[in-house]
Each structure stands twice: as C-alpha cells, then as structure tokens.
Design an enzyme around this catalytic site. Sequence first.
Site, mmCIF file in Angstrom:
data_model
loop_
_atom_site.group_PDB
_atom_site.id
_atom_site.type_symbol
_atom_site.label_atom_id
_atom_site.label_comp_id
_atom_site.label_asym_id
_atom_site.label_seq_id
_atom_site.Cartn_x
_atom_site.Cartn_y
_atom_site.Cartn_z
ATOM 1 N N GLU A 253 0.873 -1.172 0.000
ATOM 2 C CA GLU A 253 0.000 0.000 0.000
ATOM 3 C C GLU A 253 0.915 1.228 0.000
ATOM 4 O O GLU A 253 1.500 1.571 1.021
ATOM 5 C CB GLU A 253 -0.919 -0.020 1.229
ATOM 6 C CG GLU A 253 -1.813 -1.237 1.302
ATOM 7 C CD GLU A 253 -2.840 -1.303 0.179
ATOM 8 O OE1 GLU A 253 -3.181 -0.243 -0.387
ATOM 9 O OE2 GLU A 253 -3.306 -2.407 -0.131
ATOM 10 N N CYS A 287 -1.778 9.248 2.308
ATOM 11 C CA CYS A 287 -1.533 8.749 0.958
ATOM 12 C C CYS A 287 -2.680 9.055 0.010
ATOM 13 O O CYS A 287 -2.472 9.223 -1.196
ATOM 14 C CB CYS A 287 -1.261 7.247 0.990
ATOM 15 S SG CYS A 287 -2.591 6.273 1.737
#
Length: 485
Positions: A253, A287
């Site tokens: 991720e 993110c």
Amino acid sequence: MSFFTDLAHQYIDGEWRPGKGSWDIIDFNPFDGGKLASIPVATAGEVDQAYRAAERAQQAWADTNPYSRRAVLEKALRIVEEREAEISEAIVAELGGTRLKAAFELHLAKEFLRESIQLALRPAGQILPSPTEGKENRVYRVPVGVVGVISPFNFPFLLSLKSVAPALALGNAVVLKPHQNTPICGGTLLARIFEDAGLPAGLLNVVITDIAEIGDTLLEHPVPQVISFTGSDKVGRHVATVCATHLKRAVLELGGNSALIVLDDADVDYAVDAAVFSRYVHQGQVCMAANRILVDRAVEAEFTEKFVAKVASLTVGDPADPATQIGPLINSSQAESVSKLVDQTVAAGATALLHGRADGNLVSPSVLTGLAADSPVLQQEIFGPVALLIPFDGEEEAVRIANDTPYGLSGAVHTGNIERGVRIGQRIHTGMIHINDGTVHDEPIVPFGGEKSSGLGRLNGDSMVEAFTTQKWISIQHGRSRFPF
C-alpha cells in the site's frame, strides 16, 4: 511520560526487553521536540528470534478453534474502547495528530477490529468436481504461516492494526516493525493490547529497529511468507524486489497523487469543503490526500476564492488544543522538504495564493496555481499542507490531467449528475474514486489499494483472506486410478 517509557522495549516471544543494538531510536514529540522515549534498536539476531518465535507459535494458533481466536480479538476491541482516551493522547503526542485526527484514526481502528473479529470465521473450503471417475477434490483455505508487517508514521495505530489483526484472526503469527518515528503507537502499544487480551506468546512480536542496523533481514528471512508494507513507493519498490527474489508474496500500500475534480455543474461550496479536508487532513500526510485539485474554468474563479478563504481560516498550532486543525509535520526533515518544495515551485513560475511558512515542524498551508504542465511537483506525492489548483476545459482534459501521474490510489469527482461522475471515475486509472465526496476514505469490507506506483494487491474484507491465507488442494480417490505403466 511513563506511558511511552513503559512501552519503550522490544516485544519478542512474549517478553519485554531492550534491544541489543549499539544505538538508540529516540522518540520525539514533533510539536515541542520533547523526548518521549529512548529505545535501543533490535539487531538482526533479534529479528531472527522474533521470526523463530512466531514460527514456533503459529501452528498451534492455526489449529485453535476459530471461535477461540475470535474471542481474543473481541477482548482486544474492548481494551481499545476502554483505553481510548489514553491512546488518543499518545497519537497527539507521538505523531502530532490533532484531536480530530486522533478521533478519526481510533474510529477506523475500532471498525477494522470489528471486521477482523468476523474474519476469524470467514475462510471456507470448497469441494470441486473432477473429470476422473471416483475422485473428490477438496480445496482448503489455510494460513500462510508468518506475516511480516512494516507500518508507516502517518496513521501508525490504524495501519499496523489493519494488517496485524486480520493476519492473527486468520491463524497466522506476525512480526511487526513500526516506523522509527512512531514506535509506540505503531508497535508496542499493539503488543500491550494483544498481550492483555490473552494472545499467546510468540504470535505477535514487535521489533523497533532501522535498516541501518538490520539491512534487509526483515524481508529476506526464510520464515515469513507474506510481507505487508505500507509506505512510500520508493521503499515499496525495494520491498517488492527483495520479496520477488525470495519468492515471497508482497502486499504493498504505497503513495498517491490523487486528483479531486470539480466539474462545471458541481455544488461549489460543498466541493470546497471536500477539497480542503481531502488536502489538509493530518497536515496532508495522507496517501489518499488530494494533491491536485482540478477545477473546470466555468467555476474556477468562484471555487478558488472560496477555497483560499477556507484554507486561510484553518488554525495552525498545538495538536493538543481541540481548536487546532493543522498540527506539525512528523519531523524537521519533512518540514524543511515541504517548505523547500513550495519555494522552488514558486521560483519556477507558480503563483502562491497562500505561501505557507515553517515554524519549527509547523508548516502553514500553501495554495499554488499557475503551474506549468511539465512542473515536477505535479508528478509527485506531497506529504504536507500544499494544494495545487489546476484549471481545465471540459471532461476530456480533466481525465487526461488526472491520469497524468505515475500514481493511482484515490480520487474524487464533484458533479450535479451522479452518472456523469461515475463515467468519468471509470476512466481514471486509480484503485478507488469517490463521487461527490472527499478522497480520504477507508472502510473495513471494501477493497483498498492502488494501481500503477500506488501498490500491489488489496486489503480489507475478503481481500484480507486473499492476502493472508493460501489454498491447498487435497484430492481423494475413492475408487482406483488407472496408470499407463
């Protein structure tokens, strides 16, 4: 703070102990620079001890009735609920999270724990037909064994828990390495919670260390079969390369450069609210944050005026103050990097509608526009409070600009026509996109992950079963096979 010093140890095979490395990781409060804890680093030998402990403990845990595994996770959830105020204070102190951010992280952490409780009972086998007479094919779902988890500093409690809890629920053991800037919230705090919940020794081990001490030991070690990494794409590429060399599965991720698109028929006031939150939540250290805010020229003037006014009103300061909306960046290096990036982009010709300045690790928000199409800042993830406003003419240009990035994690489209937004969302190369909402979302049962440089694989819900289990085919010949010799 005794909370931090009590947890400032390695946790290996159910024992709290100092690391044997020759230097310490110092845990600082990023707002006031105060020292929270000093932790001697774990050596490569201690990483080996952690993996071997996990290996020894795992099979008995896998053989444990899944209802019993579920009970441990249920108790862990109760402990988090009981200690919520204490954990919130730790998030504020160790990573400079605002009160709002701490509440947001804890809410999600509890939701993911609730889903992990259900995961303990989810793996199911199959019986499949065979072209061979008398043969029965059984396909079993089994734990991968030992999972290595490497977590980041921005949402350390949530993002460690997000891999650790499902992996344990599904019958695996775990070795967790938290980020050096958040060793407590991302590491030993989880160890204490699961220890108090009755998790048997060896099933969760926490090593606080650095690549300067252990190199790639955490990745190369023969015991773990899966590495779950959350962090930058630069490090993620290295993790993927090492894992591929050793034939391990990597769940990655990674970073993002998300676009929030405001179409000509959008509710401008609502889009402004969504864009400000999507860009500036946790100082932009997310993110999924909306790095790039794309606005149709038909509403550009109105949106820009309202957006800048709202950003200018955000309160920057002490994250412990409930009124604070923008707290510190994680460390001085990050604060200096973000400030330098803004200065360089303005010097290259961009217009600063707001030009944020650094005061220690506090960096006030910037809003930049007038960027050249080839500006390097448009291609990178900015882990700080900097918004890029980009005008466009029509849907085609919006889609082209949104896709002009090496990343593909999240995004959003604002429009008065939902199906129009869906059609545009389908054309954007990203793992997740949200119509008439922000870009920062994570839900326990919805597949979470990115395309391109934003990662490999998915987490959440059934994707956790895919990530942390494997399949075993056992066939049974009830009759007699015929062999050609």
